[in-house]
Scaffold this active site. Structure first.
Site, mmCIF file in Angstrom:
data_model
loop_
_atom_site.group_PDB
_atom_site.id
_atom_site.type_symbol
_atom_site.label_atom_id
_atom_site.label_comp_id
_atom_site.label_asym_id
_atom_site.label_seq_id
_atom_site.Cartn_x
_atom_site.Cartn_y
_atom_site.Cartn_z
ATOM 1 N N SER A 1 107.217 51.375 89.325
ATOM 2 C CA SER A 1 107.838 51.710 88.051
ATOM 3 C C SER A 1 108.086 53.207 87.990
ATOM 4 C CB SER A 1 106.935 51.296 86.874
ATOM 5 O OG SER A 1 105.735 52.048 86.872
ATOM 6 N N GLY B 1 110.193 55.147 89.201
ATOM 7 C CA GLY B 1 110.552 55.844 90.410
ATOM 8 C C GLY B 1 109.417 56.170 91.355
ATOM 9 N N GLU C 1 121.233 48.594 85.714
ATOM 10 C CA GLU C 1 121.614 49.898 86.258
ATOM 11 C C GLU C 1 122.744 49.761 87.277
ATOM 12 O OE1 GLU C 1 118.299 52.719 87.111
ATOM 13 O OE2 GLU C 1 117.056 50.943 86.766
ATOM 14 N N GLU D 1 119.955 47.909 89.924
ATOM 15 C CA GLU D 1 118.718 47.223 89.563
ATOM 16 C C GLU D 1 118.840 46.620 88.175
ATOM 17 O OE1 GLU D 1 115.332 49.766 89.896
ATOM 18 O OE2 GLU D 1 115.658 50.223 92.014
ATOM 19 N N ASP E 1 113.554 52.784 80.169
ATOM 20 C CA ASP E 1 113.130 54.128 79.793
ATOM 21 C C ASP E 1 114.312 55.024 79.435
ATOM 22 O OD1 ASP E 1 114.038 54.280 82.417
ATOM 23 O OD2 ASP E 1 112.165 55.080 83.238
ATOM 24 N N THR E 2 115.444 54.900 80.141
ATOM 25 C CA THR E 2 116.605 55.714 79.794
ATOM 26 C C THR E 2 117.136 55.361 78.407
ATOM 27 O OG1 THR E 2 118.166 54.184 80.840
ATOM 28 C CG2 THR E 2 117.255 55.936 82.214
ATOM 29 N N ARG F 1 105.043 61.181 81.872
ATOM 30 C CA ARG F 1 105.774 61.366 80.621
ATOM 31 C C ARG F 1 104.813 61.268 79.446
ATOM 32 N NH1 ARG F 1 109.935 57.703 82.865
ATOM 33 N NH2 ARG F 1 109.016 56.071 81.625
#
Length: 385
Positions: A152, A154, A259, A271, A278-279, A355
């Site tokens: 997750s 990245g 994505e 994906e 998250d984006t 984050r």
């Protein structure tokens, strides 16, 4: 009964936290689950369960104890075969158990998109050892991207341009895999113009799309996003057509983060996540109904607007740079002084590149919004004690 439905939320990070807010506003009762206590969503939920979701027996026991109307996964590391068993026993898994099984692992969703649906993807192969990584890299060519099939944000992802770096990339991916599958995808590096997330909602009334979200990544993880991303009508149409095909194949109701890479007019499937993305944190300021509101409405069978629009807006993340369980935040007033907004996630521990919050801003255009959000995020400081 004082609530309209009970939701068992599997994963309680910042995305789960916002989903809890949206679901509770509609009258749902939420039990938040994660592998550690006091996770962000737990702080707002009606109840909590702390266990590893890779523990199939524990997962089943929690579902049997709460008998939820909906089981809503929010993380990748879940014993998905148990979700399939629970669905067969009458539980409602969002969007479906099959969707979670295919999308929690990059190999499942990539094979579905490329082999079964014929969507445009990059060249790719899988590998379970360094020797297989070397062979896969020869097939797809360099540069290539190597990432775990289960991870997750990245984690474990790297771009390899030199053959001498393949071993380090394999090691990095293996060390950052989630779950218990020691497998990576080695894929062709796509020289794209930009990448987008197309939030796609499958609901009782059909399939709806949010305006595309542009995003920038570092270390394979999102750092900023903006909406609406500039795209031609033809490119948007191609992305929507591919997204519709794949979510219809997966079935169920809920929001999907799909994505794509875009090169000129060519749109390439990358994906898919069967949950808020998250984006999509940018929708907290850009849309009247956030991605979390849309997910909750779709799950609960409530109507969505015919036309989902977005104001020019952006998000920028607030990162930690070390591990600590004793910290605070400074600079919030300065960050918000020029109109930006903040979300502090409430995570009980920091670690490098984790984050911890996000800055949100709108503007006359996305460039102005990005500048405002990035400026606000830079003014927030994590004070380690």
């Amino acid at each position: 009964m004082s609530h309209i439905a009970t939701i068992l939320l599997l994963g309680s990070g910042e995305l789960g936290r916002e989903f809890v807010i949206s679901a509770k506003r509609l009258g749902a009762r939420v039990i938040a689950c994660d592998s550690y206590d006091d996770a962000p969503a737990m702080q707002l939920a009606d109840g909590r369960e702390v266990f590893s979701m890779l523990d199939g027996e524990a997962l089943r026991a929690v579902a049997e104890r709460h008998r939820p109307d909906f089981i809503v996964p929010e993380v990748e590391a879940i014993r998905t075969e148990v979700l399939a068993e629970l669905e067969a026993d009458g539980f409602n898994v969002v969007p479906t158990a099959r969707a979670t099984q295919l999308t929690m692992n990059r190999d499942g969703i990539r094979d579905l998109a490329a082999d079964e649906l014929g969507l445009v993807t990059s060249r790719y192969r899988y590998a379970e050892s360094l020797d297989e990584v070397l062979t896969a890299a020869e097939h797809v060519g360099l540069p290539c991207v190597i990432k775990p099939v289960m991870s997750s944000s990245g984690k474990g992802q790297s771009t390899v341009r030199d053959p001498g770096d393949l071993e380090a990339a394999w090691t990095y991916a293996a060390e950052n895999m989630r779950g218990d599958r020691r497998r990576v995808i080695v894929e062709q590096f796509v020289d794209f113009d930009y990448e987008i997330t197309l939030l796609t909602v499958r609901h009782a009334g059909g399939v709806s799309f949010c305006p595309p979200i542009g995003h920038r990544q570092e270390r394979g993880d999102y750092r900023e996003s903006w909406q609406p991303a500039a795209m031609t009508d033809a490119a948007i149409g191609a992305a929507q057509a591919m997204a519709r095909r794949v979510v219809d194949e997966l079935g169920g109701h809920g929001l999907f983060g799909v994505e794509f890479f875009v090169k000129g007019e060519e749109v390439i499937f990358s994906e898919l996540s069967p949950r808020p993305h998250d984006t999509g944190m940018v929708t907290l300021v850009s849309q009247d109904l956030t991605e979390f509101d849309l997910h909750a409405r779709a799950i609960l069978g409530l109507p969505l607007p015919d036309d989902i629009r977005a104001r020019a807006s952006a998000s920028a993340v607030i990162l930690a740079d070390r591990e600590s369980d004793d910290f605070g935040f400074e600079g919030l007033a300065d960050a918000m002084a020029e109109g930006a907004d903040l979300r502090i996630f409430g995570k009980p521990m920091t670690r490098s590149y984790r984050r911890m919050g996000v800055a949100l801003a709108s503007g006359p255009d996305t460039d102005a919004a990005r500048a405002a959000a990035s400026s606000a995020a830079a003014k927030v400081r994590i004070a380690y004690r």
